[in-house]
Motif scaffolding. Sequence first.
Motif, mmCIF file in Angstrom:
data_model
loop_
_atom_site.group_PDB
_atom_site.id
_atom_site.type_symbol
_atom_site.label_atom_id
_atom_site.label_comp_id
_atom_site.label_asym_id
_atom_site.label_seq_id
_atom_site.Cartn_x
_atom_site.Cartn_y
_atom_site.Cartn_z
ATOM 1 N N ARG A 153 0.915 -1.290 -0.028
ATOM 2 C CA ARG A 153 0.064 0.008 -0.204
ATOM 3 C C ARG A 153 0.800 1.256 0.078
ATOM 4 O O ARG A 153 0.717 2.130 -0.724
ATOM 5 C CB ARG A 153 -0.852 0.168 1.210
ATOM 6 C CG ARG A 153 -2.034 0.765 1.425
ATOM 7 C CD ARG A 153 -2.843 0.596 2.394
ATOM 8 N NE ARG A 153 -3.089 -0.751 2.737
ATOM 9 C CZ ARG A 153 -3.406 -1.255 3.976
ATOM 10 N NH1 ARG A 153 -3.494 -0.195 4.977
ATOM 11 N NH2 ARG A 153 -3.547 -2.426 4.457
ATOM 12 N N ALA B 281 2.552 1.529 -3.712
ATOM 13 C CA ALA B 281 1.575 1.384 -4.980
ATOM 14 C C ALA B 281 1.693 2.569 -5.772
ATOM 15 O O ALA B 281 1.621 2.282 -7.023
ATOM 16 C CB ALA B 281 0.089 1.015 -4.514
ATOM 17 N N ARG B 282 1.674 3.777 -5.148
ATOM 18 C CA ARG B 282 1.756 4.974 -6.268
ATOM 19 C C ARG B 282 3.211 5.071 -6.832
ATOM 20 O O ARG B 282 3.327 5.701 -7.969
ATOM 21 C CB ARG B 282 1.415 6.113 -5.451
ATOM 22 C CG ARG B 282 -0.068 6.066 -5.100
ATOM 23 C CD ARG B 282 -0.437 7.668 -4.370
ATOM 24 N NE ARG B 282 -1.869 7.425 -4.132
ATOM 25 C CZ ARG B 282 -2.359 7.463 -3.043
ATOM 26 N NH1 ARG B 282 -1.620 7.063 -2.107
ATOM 27 N NH2 ARG B 282 -3.808 7.323 -2.706
ATOM 28 N N SER B 283 4.197 4.420 -6.362
ATOM 29 C CA SER B 283 5.450 4.761 -7.026
ATOM 30 C C SER B 283 5.943 3.662 -7.687
ATOM 31 O O SER B 283 6.995 3.768 -8.434
ATOM 32 C CB SER B 283 6.570 5.046 -5.920
ATOM 33 O OG SER B 283 6.681 3.737 -5.043
ATOM 34 N N PRO C 195 -4.771 1.933 -3.173
ATOM 35 C CA PRO C 195 -4.922 3.488 -3.073
ATOM 36 C C PRO C 195 -5.552 3.961 -4.506
ATOM 37 O O PRO C 195 -5.325 3.345 -5.552
ATOM 38 C CB PRO C 195 -3.483 3.886 -3.055
ATOM 39 C CG PRO C 195 -2.832 2.796 -2.404
ATOM 40 C CD PRO C 195 -3.532 1.629 -3.073
ATOM 41 N N GLY D 51 -6.004 6.067 -7.868
ATOM 42 C CA GLY D 51 -5.027 6.531 -8.837
ATOM 43 C C GLY D 51 -4.036 5.479 -9.318
ATOM 44 O O GLY D 51 -3.259 5.842 -10.062
ATOM 45 N N THR D 52 -4.201 4.348 -8.967
ATOM 46 C CA THR D 52 -3.637 3.232 -9.400
ATOM 47 C C THR D 52 -4.257 2.021 -10.298
ATOM 48 O O THR D 52 -3.696 1.082 -10.632
ATOM 49 C CB THR D 52 -2.945 2.377 -7.987
ATOM 50 O OG1 THR D 52 -4.111 1.755 -7.304
ATOM 51 C CG2 THR D 52 -2.386 3.016 -6.942
ATOM 52 N N LYS E 263 -2.244 0.674 -13.268
ATOM 53 C CA LYS E 263 -1.138 -0.263 -12.855
ATOM 54 C C LYS E 263 -1.482 -1.712 -12.777
ATOM 55 O O LYS E 263 -0.682 -2.495 -12.513
ATOM 56 C CB LYS E 263 -0.465 0.277 -11.754
ATOM 57 C CG LYS E 263 0.200 1.705 -11.918
ATOM 58 C CD LYS E 263 0.749 2.179 -10.636
ATOM 59 C CE LYS E 263 1.384 3.404 -10.722
ATOM 60 N NZ LYS E 263 2.228 4.004 -9.500
#
Length: 390
Positions: A132, A135-137, A152, A154-155, A158
């Motif tokens: 978690r 996840a964004r990176s 999260p 915005g993912t 991916k």
Amino acid sequence: MSVTRHYVLAAGGTGGHMIPAFALASELLARGHQVALVTDSRGEAIPGVPDGLSVHVLPAGRMQGGLLARVKALIAIWNGRSMALRLLKEIEPSAVVGFGGYPALPTLLAARAAKVPSVIHEQNAVLGRVNRFLARSVAAIATAYEKIERMPAGTADKIHLVGNPVRAEVLKLRDRPYPAFSENGLLRVLVTGGSQGATVLSKVVPDGLAQLPKSIRHRLQVTQQCRAADIDTVREAYQRHEIPAELGTYFEDMAERLADAHLFIGRAGASTIAELTAVGRPAILIPLPSAMDDHQSANARDMAEAGGARSIRQDRFTPEELSRQIEAMAADPETLGNAAHMAWNCGRPNAAKDLADLVESFGGAPLMDVIRVGKSAAPETSTQTAGAGA
């Protein structure tokens, strides 16, 4: 012509993280790549390291306990990151793949600092805390379930549904038919509580089996994994109930025992679910209530909704409830056979290959899109009897 690349896998702590890492490593090695595994001291002790996989042990802290414990964990994570950075500079991998858990965190932080593409794989139906956090990176998120809680915002772009890779010795059993089961034949029950056993199963299962109708009880043949501290008590219970049972703290041939079983009773860990659905064996699942974010209850949901399993909360797991659920599944051979088929249909036998395809897309072809959620994400289904016996 295939191109040899270097990949680094980061996993550790438990078999739930290590088993899919080993499966991916085996697949990448078979494709001619060079693969290194970064783990912690606990991960290093887990058997099953594929031939040709280089293993590196780095420090990794766990963010638990009081302030002092957390400070020590941060220091261990930072030291592990520094060591991982040096390793990445030496190996120059095309990608780093993390399998969740704190032991994976230092290497993935190092990958971010070194601008190496990274992929995370989530084995559970609830995104773990480390995954978690990352996840964004990361460049891609590989999942074992179509619906993942705690993802999260915005993912979504991916996410790639691949399934949870299982051991080769389990996967090869997928096409073995469900064991013949009739109104007069043996009912083979396999009971396990994960790598360390589970005392609640030792307390409830013998008495629950003893409450079954005589028409079912006299046909039982039980194999149960127990904690060492529980095994004598469990043996006495089965002897008292006159139920034949083989007990042990560990069975090396667990895959074969699973293939021979008519019914599984146990926890709902990610690897357990993946193996049950790979082989196609019906189950009564008792999710571990202390599992982080109650992820075992979420793990059991798909299999239960498909009809391949019954899920019982531990606070409702009594001998009476267990007996009732077994009778509902096993009183009619066709019912148990259908449950086996539904479990088989939940399996994703190409998980290791699909995950390897995703990982290989870094440093080569554009990021794969064929298994993106919402496209070709449906599990393998069949109306035939192979592997399910229905």
